[in-house]
Design a protein around this motif. Structure first.
Motif, PDB file in Angstrom:
ATOM      1  N   ASP A 130      92.053  46.750  11.269  1.00 39.29           N
ATOM      2  CA  ASP A 130      90.740  46.307  10.801  1.00 39.29           C
ATOM      3  C   ASP A 130      89.687  47.290  11.287  1.00 39.29           C
ATOM      4  N   ALA A 138      84.459  48.553   6.583  1.00 40.08           N
ATOM      5  CA  ALA A 138      84.861  48.509   5.180  1.00 40.08           C
ATOM      6  C   ALA A 138      84.570  49.811   4.454  1.00 40.08           C
ATOM      7  N   ALA A 176      87.389  52.584   4.070  1.00 41.21           N
ATOM      8  CA  ALA A 176      88.653  52.211   3.442  1.00 41.21           C
ATOM      9  C   ALA A 176      89.386  53.383   2.816  1.00 41.21           C
ATOM     10  N   ASP A 177      88.661  54.435   2.455  1.00 40.17           N
ATOM     11  CA  ASP A 177      89.305  55.600   1.851  1.00 40.17           C
ATOM     12  C   ASP A 177      89.533  56.716   2.862  1.00 40.17           C
ATOM     13  N   TRP A 184      91.834  56.929   5.450  1.00 43.54           N
ATOM     14  CA  TRP A 184      93.082  56.942   6.213  1.00 43.54           C
ATOM     15  C   TRP A 184      94.244  57.363   5.317  1.00 43.54           C
ATOM     16  N   GLU A 244      93.588  58.260  10.621  1.00 48.20           N
ATOM     17  CA  GLU A 244      92.417  58.699   9.865  1.00 48.20           C
ATOM     18  C   GLU A 244      92.421  60.217   9.743  1.00 48.20           C
ATOM     19  N   LEU A 249      91.985  47.298   6.564  1.00 48.60           N
ATOM     20  CA  LEU A 249      92.156  48.493   5.735  1.00 48.60           C
ATOM     21  C   LEU A 249      93.623  48.789   5.452  1.00 48.60           C
ATOM     22  N   GLY A 251      95.253  47.596   2.494  1.00 40.41           N
ATOM     23  CA  GLY A 251      94.507  46.352   2.543  1.00 40.41           C
ATOM     24  C   GLY A 251      95.185  45.321   3.435  1.00 40.41           C
TER      25      GLY A 251
END
Length: 348
Positions: A124, A127, A130-131, A133, A151, A318, A335
């Motif tokens: 977590d 937000a 989210a792209d 990692w 990441e 995520l 997700g």
């Protein structure tokens, strides 16, 4: 979508250059986001670069190959080395900026009486990242490998090695985090475990002998079992599974760390999540990672295991990561666990 990258079997610096060139835009975006986050979380004038420079010295003294790889990523992406170093020490720099910080992630280690241990974690984080990692496979010339979900620009996080050693990571907060001392960054310690340790006991020993500057719960495993090491400046504390189960969220539970824990009843989600997972999984012991993922499909108005924040500054799950130790493997769901289908990668 799960994005992935497989490195070539290269020395540390060259491996970093290869990743940096292949994902230059992604690494640059990650460094910008963390620079913004450090500025938001710190007091006016907070100098993340100065902290990064101090952590760079520790990394160079402790694990020269790690620093070489960071330098390679920066060179490959055309970035300032300290910007990438700040990402690799982001837990520590955020703790210096704001020791209370963000408090998410849930992890479960299952050590059944018969059969190899396995683990599952929800990662977590913010937000808007989210792209940011990917799943990274790092082969060695001798045929061994490690895999990590991490990441862009960060050398490691959740992962497993071909030796069957796995690592899960959940953030903690301790009153000692705000001090002026530096130590080895916890994400780089997770990577070091994957590269150097042949067993969970070796991983525990490495954690206990490594000075750190920020609090984190590292849960390590091998086919025979595992443990959690609650890292904090002046620590650590070690926790073993009880009746084959160990659940970790974001508060200290060892006698070593609990007195300085900065997470209390004003932040109920860490207790809600731990109680839910512990109760559910003890009532019906999991036989496979999918059983834990099912139990993690949990939503609660005060903060469930599966997080769905969507606005900037909110947290979301995520990624949901499952680790098996025998055979060693790593499965990733983009997700939260309620998304349904785990994307499984071939095991070697």
């Amino acid at each position: 979508m799960v994005r992935s990258f497989a490195s070539s079997p290269l020395p540390a610096y060259e491996r970093g250059v290869e990743l940096g060139r292949a994902h230059a835009a992604d690494v640059a975006r990650t460094t910008r986001r963390y620079a913004d986050l450090f500025a938001r979380r710190g007091e006016p004038g907070f100098d993340a670069h100065a902290w990064a420079a101090r952590f760079r010295e520790v990394v160079g003294d402790t694990e020269p190959d790690a620093l070489a790889e960071i330098r390679g990523i920066a060179a490959g992406a055309g970035l300032d080395e300290l910007d990438v170093m700040a990402v690799d020490a982001r837990t520590e720099i955020l703790a210096k900026a704001d020791p209370y910080g963000q408090r998410e992630c849930s992890a479960v280690l299952v050590a059944p009486p018969e059969g190899p241990a396995f683990g599952v974690q929800t990662w977590d984080w913010y937000a808007e990242m989210a792209d940011g990692w990917f799943r990274w496979r790092i082969p060695r010339p001798d045929g061994s490998w490690i895999e990590t979900v991490t990441e862009y620009g960060l050398l490691g996080k959740i992962g497993v090695s071909s030796r069957g050693v796995g690592v899960l990571l959940t953030i903690l907060h301790h009153e000692a985090d705000a001090g002026d001392d530096v130590g080895y960054p916890v994400h780089l310690l997770a990577r070091r475990i994957l590269e150097r340790c042949a067993s969970a006991d070796e991983a525990v020993e490495l954690c206990c002998s490594t000075p750190v500057a920020a609090s984190t719960s590292l849960t390590v495993m091998d086919p025979a079992g595992g443990a959690t090491v609650e890292l904090f400046p002046g620590g650590p504390g070690v926790l073993r599974p009880s009746e084959g189960l160990l659940v970790r969220t974001n508060h200290f539970v060892t006698t070593a760390g609990a007195p300085g824990c900065l997470v209390g009843e004003d932040y109920p989600t860490t207790f809600i999540r731990r109680d839910h997972l512990d109760t559910t999984l003890r009532a019906r012991p999991p036989r496979a990672p999918a059983d834990v993922v099912s139990a993690m499909t949990h939503h609660h108005p005060d903060g469930g295991v599966c997080r769905h924040g969507s606005e900037a500054g909110e947290t979301a799950t995520l990624a949901t990561v499952s680790i098996t130790t025998e055979p060693p493997g790593l499965d990733v769901l983009a997700g939260g666990p309620c998304q349904g289908v785990v994307q499984t990668y071939p095991r070697a």
